[in-house]
Design a protein around this motif. Sequence first.
Motif, PDB file in Angstrom:
ATOM      1  N   MET A  30       0.839  -1.195   0.000  1.00  0.00           N
ATOM      2  CA  MET A  30       0.000   0.000   0.000  1.00  0.00           C
ATOM      3  C   MET A  30       0.877   1.248   0.000  1.00  0.00           C
ATOM      4  O   MET A  30       1.773   1.374   0.808  1.00  0.00           O
ATOM      5  CB  MET A  30      -0.871   0.042   1.242  1.00  0.00           C
ATOM      6  CG  MET A  30      -1.998  -0.898   1.265  1.00  0.00           C
ATOM      7  SD  MET A  30      -2.918  -0.451   2.724  1.00  0.00           S
ATOM      8  CE  MET A  30      -4.438  -1.142   2.366  1.00  0.00           C
ATOM      9  N   SER A  31       0.554   2.113  -0.852  1.00  0.00           N
ATOM     10  CA  SER A  31       1.288   3.367  -0.880  1.00  0.00           C
ATOM     11  C   SER A  31       0.527   4.430  -0.094  1.00  0.00           C
ATOM     12  O   SER A  31      -0.646   4.278   0.219  1.00  0.00           O
ATOM     13  CB  SER A  31       1.500   3.824  -2.323  1.00  0.00           C
ATOM     14  OG  SER A  31       0.277   4.155  -2.911  1.00  0.00           O
ATOM     15  N   SER A  32       1.192   5.501   0.206  1.00  0.00           N
ATOM     16  CA  SER A  32       0.569   6.559   0.987  1.00  0.00           C
ATOM     17  C   SER A  32      -0.496   7.306   0.183  1.00  0.00           C
ATOM     18  O   SER A  32      -1.329   7.988   0.753  1.00  0.00           O
ATOM     19  CB  SER A  32       1.613   7.545   1.497  1.00  0.00           C
ATOM     20  OG  SER A  32       2.253   8.147   0.389  1.00  0.00           O
ATOM     21  N   LYS A  33      -0.471   7.168  -1.142  1.00  0.00           N
ATOM     22  CA  LYS A  33      -1.471   7.827  -1.974  1.00  0.00           C
ATOM     23  C   LYS A  33      -2.842   7.185  -1.802  1.00  0.00           C
ATOM     24  O   LYS A  33      -3.868   7.836  -1.923  1.00  0.00           O
ATOM     25  CB  LYS A  33      -1.068   7.766  -3.442  1.00  0.00           C
ATOM     26  CG  LYS A  33       0.128   8.584  -3.783  1.00  0.00           C
ATOM     27  CD  LYS A  33       0.463   8.465  -5.250  1.00  0.00           C
ATOM     28  CE  LYS A  33       1.722   9.246  -5.578  1.00  0.00           C
ATOM     29  NZ  LYS A  33       2.078   9.092  -6.987  1.00  0.00           N
ATOM     30  N   ASN A  34      -2.882   5.887  -1.534  1.00  0.00           N
ATOM     31  CA  ASN A  34      -4.151   5.167  -1.400  1.00  0.00           C
ATOM     32  C   ASN A  34      -4.786   5.322  -0.026  1.00  0.00           C
ATOM     33  O   ASN A  34      -5.946   5.001   0.153  1.00  0.00           O
ATOM     34  CB  ASN A  34      -3.953   3.683  -1.700  1.00  0.00           C
ATOM     35  CG  ASN A  34      -3.628   3.440  -3.155  1.00  0.00           C
ATOM     36  OD1 ASN A  34      -3.892   4.290  -4.007  1.00  0.00           O
ATOM     37  ND2 ASN A  34      -3.038   2.294  -3.443  1.00  0.00           N
ATOM     38  N   GLU A  35      -4.014   5.754   0.940  1.00  0.00           N
ATOM     39  CA  GLU A  35      -4.549   5.896   2.295  1.00  0.00           C
ATOM     40  C   GLU A  35      -5.381   7.161   2.394  1.00  0.00           C
ATOM     41  O   GLU A  35      -5.004   8.214   1.896  1.00  0.00           O
ATOM     42  CB  GLU A  35      -3.411   5.943   3.313  1.00  0.00           C
ATOM     43  CG  GLU A  35      -2.683   4.629   3.437  1.00  0.00           C
ATOM     44  CD  GLU A  35      -1.592   4.697   4.487  1.00  0.00           C
ATOM     45  OE1 GLU A  35      -1.724   5.516   5.408  1.00  0.00           O
ATOM     46  OE2 GLU A  35      -0.625   3.953   4.365  1.00  0.00           O
ATOM     47  N   GLN A  36      -6.521   7.018   3.035  1.00  0.00           N
ATOM     48  CA  GLN A  36      -7.381   8.168   3.246  1.00  0.00           C
ATOM     49  C   GLN A  36      -7.412   8.489   4.732  1.00  0.00           C
ATOM     50  O   GLN A  36      -7.385   7.586   5.561  1.00  0.00           O
ATOM     51  CB  GLN A  36      -8.797   7.880   2.763  1.00  0.00           C
ATOM     52  CG  GLN A  36      -8.904   7.726   1.275  1.00  0.00           C
ATOM     53  CD  GLN A  36     -10.330   7.445   0.851  1.00  0.00           C
ATOM     54  OE1 GLN A  36     -11.183   7.141   1.663  1.00  0.00           O
ATOM     55  NE2 GLN A  36     -10.578   7.537  -0.442  1.00  0.00           N
ATOM     56  N   LYS A  37      -7.495   9.755   5.014  1.00  0.00           N
ATOM     57  CA  LYS A  37      -7.574  10.171   6.412  1.00  0.00           C
ATOM     58  C   LYS A  37      -8.972   9.868   6.945  1.00  0.00           C
ATOM     59  O   LYS A  37      -9.969  10.240   6.346  1.00  0.00           O
ATOM     60  CB  LYS A  37      -7.283  11.671   6.529  1.00  0.00           C
ATOM     61  CG  LYS A  37      -7.245  12.157   7.944  1.00  0.00           C
ATOM     62  CD  LYS A  37      -6.934  13.633   8.018  1.00  0.00           C
ATOM     63  CE  LYS A  37      -6.976  14.092   9.457  1.00  0.00           C
ATOM     64  NZ  LYS A  37      -6.850  15.529   9.572  1.00  0.00           N
ATOM     65  N   GLN A  38      -9.012   9.178   8.066  1.00  0.00           N
ATOM     66  CA  GLN A  38     -10.283   8.815   8.687  1.00  0.00           C
ATOM     67  C   GLN A  38     -10.856  10.049   9.393  1.00  0.00           C
ATOM     68  O   GLN A  38     -10.197  10.638  10.243  1.00  0.00           O
ATOM     69  CB  GLN A  38     -10.062   7.692   9.701  1.00  0.00           C
ATOM     70  CG  GLN A  38     -11.313   7.145  10.301  1.00  0.00           C
ATOM     71  CD  GLN A  38     -11.969   6.110   9.412  1.00  0.00           C
ATOM     72  OE1 GLN A  38     -11.387   5.644   8.464  1.00  0.00           O
ATOM     73  NE2 GLN A  38     -13.189   5.766   9.722  1.00  0.00           N
TER      74      GLN A  38
END
Length: 80
Positions: free
Chosen positions: A1-9
Amino acid sequence: MSSKNEQKQEFLFEKINFKILLIGIGIIALGFILMSGGGSDDPKVFSEDIYNFRRIRLAPTVVLAGFGVVIYAILKKPKK
């Protein structure tokens, strides 16, 4: 997983929403406490205290005000 795919909760409610919600629930509880009582110790004797101003007018108004506060807490938009 890259940081681009992570969404802030993000939470739907902020801390202030929860505070207002708890205040509203407290107001509703106060209304139901005001509504209680008025019964007679003897079940064969009718008590007119059940029809006094506090139980017929004040307590339901307090409960409805509490529901209004709860609805406001739910609908209040969070600050961005």
